[in-house]
Scaffold this motif. Sequence first.
Motif, short mmCIF file in Angstrom:
data_model
loop_
_atom_site.label_atom_id
_atom_site.label_comp_id
_atom_site.label_asym_id
_atom_site.label_seq_id
_atom_site.Cartn_x
_atom_site.Cartn_y
_atom_site.Cartn_z
N GLU A 50 0.84 -1.19 0.00
CA GLU A 50 0.00 0.00 0.00
C GLU A 50 0.88 1.25 0.00
OE1 GLU A 50 -3.51 0.41 -0.05
OE2 GLU A 50 -3.20 -1.61 -0.79
N THR A 53 2.37 2.22 3.33
CA THR A 53 3.40 1.28 3.76
C THR A 53 4.69 1.53 3.00
OG1 THR A 53 1.68 -0.36 4.21
CG2 THR A 53 3.95 -1.16 4.09
N LYS A 241 -8.21 -1.70 1.25
CA LYS A 241 -6.85 -2.13 1.54
C LYS A 241 -6.59 -3.54 1.02
CE LYS A 241 -3.52 -2.38 5.32
NZ LYS A 241 -3.30 -2.16 6.77
N LYS A 243 -7.99 -4.81 -1.58
CA LYS A 243 -8.25 -4.80 -3.03
C LYS A 243 -9.42 -5.73 -3.39
CE LYS A 243 -4.99 -1.90 -3.54
NZ LYS A 243 -5.37 -0.48 -3.66
#
Length: 318
Positions: A50, A53, A241, A243
């Motif tokens: 992500e 991240t 998050k 997907k």
Amino acid sequence: MPALGGWEDLEERESRAGIRPGTPILLSPSRQIDGRLSQFLARSSFARLEPETKRNYTTDYCVFFDFLWSREKSWDEATPGDLWDFEDWRVRSMRNPQRVGGARWNRGLAALGRLYSWAVKQGHVPSSPIETRQGIGRHGQVVRVPAARAKDSRASNVRWLTPRTFRRWVDVGLRGFPADGAPDTAPAGRLADRNSAFANLLFSSGVRLTEGASLLTLEIPRLALRERRYYASRLAPVVTKSKRARTESVAIRLKQSTVIAPGCQERSPRRSSGCFDHAARAGLPPHRRPFSLRIRARSRRWASSTSGWRALALRQRR
């Protein structure tokens, strides 16, 4: 002579190398780019992380690489001794005015573990500087965990808030009501309705901040003729998050608060701003722009005059 003379096919070269807008690039203090690190950031499992991240991990890489640079070492010369010294300096040393806690250290350790595991598999380093030990996994299985992992980390600090206290916070903190919560006739600003509706969206549905900020007006469920307490709203896979698309429930109180405030004009969902015609969002359209790191190369002079490892991000071409 064009600024990119001889580099007219730069975009095609970047595409072949897996470099896309938003891909981070690590620049050493000597203003050099290590192709192996660029390959890791663009081609490994790191590329599927992500955006937030990626941002955090890249910052952790810069801190560790700066520590190695102070010892006249490159990232591929790190030893277990270097990592243990880095752990002492990062967490406990009085010489470091910006010490971190266990959770922050474990995050950086996970970032380094991802990098050096990839580097060992690719043959860039003979062994990882991160020593491991046996541990018990979540399901009781024996796993290998970093020996330097902090034991005092706290993943979260949850503090519960009652619905009544939350409503008072919205009225006073976002809508500008007096401390007693009574409605105020004075105007609270053109963004009060937007901000309070957005806070109610997060509180009632449990969606993440970025998920709620990506919603468009057309994705807010319409009121039904029959009285209902909650309405189902579908989140698209591109904004979650995991997907994966999922359904969230939105409270009727929030749905009623999405009515356009007086004086606000109807806007297109793609260009929402100002009132809750946008459902309180920073409005990421379907074709969302990639993230940018906090540290950007604003000019060639900026990049050449900055000491220490720095993380840059390619901007999206317009």
